[in-house]
Design a protein around this motif. Structure first.
Motif: not given
Length: 209
Positions: A3, A6-7, A9-11, A13-14, A37, A66, A75
């Motif tokens: 988790e 993945e968090r 990585r997503k942040l 990319e955002q 990641e 999260n 976010h």
């Protein structure tokens, strides 16, 4: 399930950051970012948590759990600009600099804001041209001259805000507030360090937070 990785990585990319750029801001290698990641490294060291959260524009609690931030929404920090105190010390904008607050991006024209912009406000000690105490500066990271305008620069281990213009002979003319027509200094740029461009300055009292 990885988790945390993945968090991250997503942040990342955002925020529009590459692994290499995130690694530079946190002070680790891009291989370490990949290991975080993909879960090869399952925990982030305590000393890296704050710069990682700052680079990803989120709170440490959101990064680790999260959970929803108390400021509203998981976010929330992605929709805000960090505000840093500016002093004459280069450490004020170093990797270990800590924001004193976050302001919603909506308080200024979003057309002015680019990814990774941040805010600065002058603090004692030190005097800064063009931005006295009680002003906010929109800052945009840069490491070299990128067109005429205001810049946060470092010279002789001292931070300063100056207007920098390039002459036809490629010499950089550096102007202070008291020398609006005659440059304080002329240089090829090798004697100064560029930290940020300053595209906008506002009196804090006119901002609607």
């Amino acid at each position: 399930m990885n988790e945390l990785g993945e968090r991250i990585r997503k942040l990342r990319e955002q925020c529009g950051l590459s692994k290499a750029e995130l690694a530079r801001r946190v002070g680790v290698s891009d291989v370490t970012i990949s290991y975080w990641e993909n879960g090869t490294i399952k925990r982030v060291g305590h000393s890296r948590l704050e710069p990682l959260a700052r680079a990803l524009r989120c709170s440490i609690s959101h990064l680790l759990s999260n959970t929803r931030d108390t400021s509203g929404g998981s976010h929330a920090m992605l929709l805000s600009l960090p505000l840093y105190p500016l002093t004459i010390s280069p450490e004020t904008v170093g990797i270990n600099a800590v924001p004193i607050s976050h302001f919603p991006m909506g308080f200024i024209d979003n057309g002015l804001i680019k990814k990774d912009d941040y805010l600065l406000t002058p603090q004692h000690p030190g005097h800064f041209d063009f931005c006295p105490p009680g002003t906010l500066m929109l800052a945009r990271h840069c490491s070299r001259f990128n067109g005429n305008g205001l810049y946060l620069i470092e010279k002789d281990a001292r931070m300063m805000v100056k207007r920098v213009e390039q002459a036809f002979n490629m010499i950089l003319n550096i102007f202070g507030e008291a020398n609006s027509h005659d440059p304080e200094e002329k240089t090829h740029g090798d004697e100064i360090v560029f930290h940020a461009a300053i595209p906008a300055v506002w009196p804090m009292k006119v901002m609607n937070f």
